[in-house]
Design a protein around this motif. Sequence first.
Motif, short mmCIF file in Angstrom:
data_model
loop_
_atom_site.label_atom_id
_atom_site.label_comp_id
_atom_site.label_asym_id
_atom_site.label_seq_id
_atom_site.Cartn_x
_atom_site.Cartn_y
_atom_site.Cartn_z
N ALA A 85 -32.69 16.46 71.99
CA ALA A 85 -33.56 17.01 70.97
C ALA A 85 -34.42 17.97 71.91
O ALA A 85 -34.60 19.12 71.41
N PHE A 86 -34.84 17.61 73.24
CA PHE A 86 -35.78 18.53 73.86
C PHE A 86 -35.18 19.54 74.64
O PHE A 86 -35.54 20.47 74.89
N THR A 90 -37.63 23.29 73.02
CA THR A 90 -38.50 23.11 74.45
C THR A 90 -39.92 23.24 74.18
O THR A 90 -40.27 23.64 72.96
N VAL A 91 -40.42 22.98 75.26
CA VAL A 91 -42.21 23.21 75.16
C VAL A 91 -42.17 24.64 74.84
O VAL A 91 -43.20 25.06 74.05
N GLU A 92 -41.26 25.20 75.59
CA GLU A 92 -41.46 27.00 75.43
C GLU A 92 -41.39 27.35 74.19
O GLU A 92 -41.69 28.31 73.52
N ASP A 93 -40.29 26.72 73.28
CA ASP A 93 -40.38 26.90 71.83
C ASP A 93 -41.33 26.69 71.03
O ASP A 93 -41.85 27.42 70.26
N GLY A 96 -44.23 29.46 71.86
CA GLY A 96 -43.74 30.55 71.31
C GLY A 96 -43.84 30.73 69.90
O GLY A 96 -44.18 31.66 69.24
N PHE A 97 -43.50 29.65 69.13
CA PHE A 97 -43.40 29.23 67.47
C PHE A 97 -45.11 29.54 67.23
O PHE A 97 -45.36 30.62 66.48
N PHE A 98 -46.01 28.80 68.01
CA PHE A 98 -47.33 29.02 67.33
C PHE A 98 -47.90 30.35 67.78
O PHE A 98 -48.72 30.93 67.12
N GLU A 99 -47.56 30.82 68.87
CA GLU A 99 -48.11 32.26 69.39
C GLU A 99 -47.65 33.36 68.33
O GLU A 99 -48.39 34.16 68.20
N TYR A 393 -47.53 14.70 73.83
CA TYR A 393 -46.12 14.53 74.01
C TYR A 393 -45.46 14.15 72.61
O TYR A 393 -44.32 14.53 72.57
N ASN A 394 -46.18 13.19 71.91
CA ASN A 394 -45.83 12.97 70.42
C ASN A 394 -45.62 14.00 69.68
O ASN A 394 -44.52 13.86 68.60
N PHE A 395 -46.32 14.90 69.65
CA PHE A 395 -46.35 16.35 69.02
C PHE A 395 -44.91 16.83 69.25
O PHE A 395 -44.16 17.37 68.47
N GLN A 396 -44.80 17.04 70.63
CA GLN A 396 -43.58 17.59 71.08
C GLN A 396 -42.46 16.96 70.44
O GLN A 396 -41.43 17.86 69.90
N TRP A 397 -42.29 15.77 70.51
CA TRP A 397 -41.01 14.77 70.04
C TRP A 397 -41.05 15.33 68.41
O TRP A 397 -39.84 15.47 67.76
N ALA A 398 -42.21 15.56 67.65
CA ALA A 398 -42.10 15.50 66.21
C ALA A 398 -41.60 16.94 66.06
O ALA A 398 -40.86 17.15 65.25
N TRP A 399 -42.18 17.96 66.50
CA TRP A 399 -41.76 19.36 66.48
C TRP A 399 -40.20 19.46 66.76
O TRP A 399 -39.04 19.98 66.21
#
Length: 409
Positions: A85-86, A90-93, A96-99, A393-399
């Motif tokens: 999933a990661f 990714t974190v970069e995704d 970028g999504f929110f930006e 971290y848990n938000f990153q897993w949710a996204w």
Amino acid sequence: MLILHKNNNINGLMDADAIIIGAGACGLMCAVQAGYLGKKVILLEKSEKPGAKILISGGGRCNYTNLFASDEQFISANKHFIKSAFNQWTVEDTVGFFETYGISGKEKTLGQLFPDGKNAKDVVAVFTEICADFGQQIICDAEVNDIVVAESEFTIQYTRAGKSRQLKAPKLLIATGGLPIPKMGATDFALRFARKHQLNIIETAPALVPLTITGKDEEWYAQLSGNSVFCEVSNDQITFEENILFTHWGLSGPAILQISSYWRRGEEINIDLLPRQNITEQLEQERSSNGKLLLSTVLNRHYPRKFTEAMGKFLPIEKQVASLTRGEIELIHNRIHLFKVKPAGDKGYDKAEVMRGGIDTSELSSKTLECKRVPGLFFGGECVDITGWLGGYNFQWAWASGFVIAQNL
């Protein structure tokens, strides 16, 4: 209470390409990503509005990811499960999504990313506005009563405004979260549904939760209530360096919340009250240069005065450094660097940030998060046996889980 757009009947007798139960972080991301792919979904949310837990996260500021997030910061019976999933999201995704939608990140500490000049309401608004643009329907105040599973079809029966209603779709995502914060609508719906279909559940427990102290030391902790100290907290599995907070019932603060996910009842926790320094060396230096200093004066350089005074229960704080015996210096060293705590328990789901355990990842495909035994059924977010550290971290897993599932609806 929120409804976005009217229900459209698509795919013949189906109401949508997929039904999502739970309009939290995972469910909302899945709905948005499905919209990008031209798929119609309907979200059913038990609460009055979507994103209830997002709205209270970070004191309303929403620590929406962590720049250092990887599989290393997660607890699971299968620590490798999250890697797929990661790799897909990714974190970069996330950044970028929110930006793209006007939310830039501001790093606070340890990689924690918060919206710069905005807050949790703005984060939720990103999702609800995109859902509106795509015609994705969000139905709040919807209590799901039953799910009938048939071949290539899920029939969801729910109640809203006192009336029984029904939806059908070929795919179903259950993203109802975990058990923490019942007053925010936390539910065991996902776990109950999984058990009904004989899916294995990894034992659940509160995580990222304050720990309680009882017995003869309870009064000592109570008198320190409100004091925060930077410490190294560890057990035989892991070490964290952050603040701990003394309370009238025990210990809290970031370091304690972190270690709580690795703690089991009956175990001890080791606390170094002066990490990266050596109190023995400091005392030896003072003995040769200024031996008339009181031990309390030395300790006050590192701790709040109230904390030093409380340490008088264990240490000769009113003695001059020059008069300390070798035995007393050893005692001081052990009390400062090898402070051991055996918590009585934790503050439970009312105060926990997340739930540890959940639906066994062995029941799911790591690539798609689809249930192996029930085709078309997906689980994502907190209800799955994947628990992250404190700090986004848990938000990153949710996204990530929401994105992955959307690709496979």
